[in-house]
Design an enzyme around this catalytic site. Sequence first.
Site, PDB file in Angstrom:
ATOM      1  N   PHE A  77       4.087   2.889  -3.194  1.00 29.73           N
ATOM      2  CA  PHE A  77       4.433   3.158  -2.370  1.00 29.73           C
ATOM      3  C   PHE A  77       4.280   5.333  -2.320  1.00 29.73           C
ATOM      4  O   PHE A  77       4.677   6.422  -1.797  1.00 29.73           O
ATOM      5  CB  PHE A  77       5.699   3.421  -4.068  1.00 29.73           C
ATOM      6  CG  PHE A  77       6.746   1.962  -3.475  1.00 29.73           C
ATOM      7  CD1 PHE A  77       6.303   1.462  -2.247  1.00 29.73           C
ATOM      8  CD2 PHE A  77       7.730   2.323  -4.353  1.00 29.73           C
ATOM      9  CE1 PHE A  77       7.107  -0.244  -1.997  1.00 29.73           C
ATOM     10  CE2 PHE A  77       8.489   1.045  -4.011  1.00 29.73           C
ATOM     11  CZ  PHE A  77       8.475   0.396  -2.677  1.00 29.73           C
ATOM     12  N   ASP A 318       1.443  -6.556  -3.175  1.00 24.32           N
ATOM     13  CA  ASP A 318      -0.113  -5.400  -2.872  1.00 24.32           C
ATOM     14  C   ASP A 318       0.848  -5.061  -1.306  1.00 24.32           C
ATOM     15  O   ASP A 318      -0.477  -4.483  -0.660  1.00 24.32           O
ATOM     16  CB  ASP A 318      -0.968  -6.381  -3.344  1.00 24.32           C
ATOM     17  CG  ASP A 318      -1.928  -5.488  -2.694  1.00 24.32           C
ATOM     18  OD1 ASP A 318      -2.074  -3.889  -2.779  1.00 24.32           O
ATOM     19  OD2 ASP A 318      -3.399  -5.531  -2.019  1.00 24.32           O
TER      20      ASP A 318
HETATM   21  O1  DOR Z   1      -5.856  -3.498   1.332  1.00 23.53           O
HETATM   22  C1  DOR Z   1      -5.741  -2.449  -0.140  1.00 23.53           C
HETATM   23  N1  DOR Z   1      -4.912  -1.776   0.081  1.00 23.53           N
HETATM   24  N2  DOR Z   1      -5.701  -3.387  -0.833  1.00 23.53           N
HETATM   25  C2  DOR Z   1      -5.972  -2.030  -2.635  1.00 23.53           C
HETATM   26  O2  DOR Z   1      -6.589  -2.534  -3.646  1.00 23.53           O
HETATM   27  C3  DOR Z   1      -5.355  -0.769  -1.570  1.00 23.53           C
HETATM   28  C4  DOR Z   1      -4.498  -1.306  -1.243  1.00 23.53           C
HETATM   29  C5  DOR Z   1      -3.734   0.674  -0.524  1.00 23.53           C
HETATM   30  O3  DOR Z   1      -3.841   1.966  -1.438  1.00 23.53           O
HETATM   31  O4  DOR Z   1      -4.051   1.188   0.655  1.00 23.53           O
END
Ligand code: DOR
Length: 454
Positions: A77, A318
């Site tokens: 976030f 994610d």
């Molecule tokens: O694709 C990703 N973006 N993988 C991650 O582990 C971190 C995340 C991000 O914080 O943007």
Amino acid sequence: MNTTIASDRTSEQCHADLLVHGGTVLTPNGQERIDVACRAGRIVALGDLRRRWTAEETLNASGLHVLPGVIDSQVHFREPGLTHKEDLDSGTRGAVLGGVTAVFEMPNTKPLTLSAADIKSKVDGALGRAWCDFAFYIGGSSVNAEQLGSLENLPGCAGVKVFMGSSFGDLLADDETVLRRILHHGRRRLAVHAEDEARLRERRAIVNASGDICQHPVWRDEASALIATERIVRLAGEANRRLHVLHVSTAEEMALLARHKRRVTVEVTPHHLTLCAPDCYERLGSLAQMNPPVRDQRHRDALWQAIGDGVVDVIGSDHAPHTREEKASPYPQSPSGMTGVQTLLPLMLHHVHGRRLSLERLVDLTSAGPARIFGLEGKGRIALGFDADLTLVDLAARRTIRNDWIASRSGWTPYDGETVIGWPIHTVVRGHTVVQDETLVGQPRGEPVGFLEA
Ligand code: DOR
């Protein structure tokens, strides 16, 4: 089956703050046509309640399914420091609009979440602003390894998160000595992003030369994921530590993890279950770029098989927003990550509609699973005494996902224009209706999630 289990019999006690009536409720018994009475944030009665119970507020759930509140165990976030991408208000607004009632937020903010003060300032920042309940991961690194045993037990802390391969932000623990130090301090389940940093560095030239987004899963290949997952499973075994492997993306990791289920739990994302290479890269370009990458059909099939076989414990979105301008940088400078908290449930309901999994299995993955593996206090099931976190869905509703529906500050979703069947209609957080008829209502009253083992 109708189970009237209201233990309180006096007329005075048959008054609820909220009565959810007429729906099909997903309880530990299966699907039941019962009403749910909520008082002081908890579930106080289940059964055929309409004649005996009055309530301040009623929610008509006829035609709807009432699920235990969806828990998203992986969101970014971006607050503090990166709030042009997201903040705790916009992120949690997206969560509840998507039927999510609690989130675990990741530590790769700016500054990184590494200390007691960092956790406290995130918790303070969420109080009065978060629309759903929340907990924050503390990053595990060489600078705080020895303190993790106490840091992981702070109020509002979801546990320790380790990045073994660099993704977005500066949090990285790829050295075996550091990983051992982290694993030996603390007792809770340790969450890990498993990609092998040395192999990623070695292979980066592939994409530097081509600039071709379709090469993203070639650069960050299956072996990069498997090497890291093998290593952390071995080290966690040596340290006698429970492990949680986030966003597993390959068939080979699933085969390995299936052999270690007694200690290791497994998370997959709706992105890896829904998108597929090379199509997603051709259609969406860097909007489909995430780490670990979305891979081909063989891997996607293996993730679904692992859901069917019970190897997967939870679904986490994610949710990792970046602005469209940032995403427009030429690959591989474009940052990895897509929004997901708001589309987690719609996509998974669509997969229920397509018979990829049952509604009961979905509830296991999004509510009971997180409660079981992280030891959540009073969450994850519709039962007397549990928090009144409810996600009411219409399994037949057909909606087209649109960027303008996305509450994230980044304002986009890789599913813009996709039509799904199955949609969240109302969201209730500890007895407070925060989404009614797909519209945000009430106040942001999110609180820290309690953990039994913290
Ligand atoms: O694709 C990703 N973006 N993988 C991650 O582990 C971190 C995340 C991000 O914080 O943007």
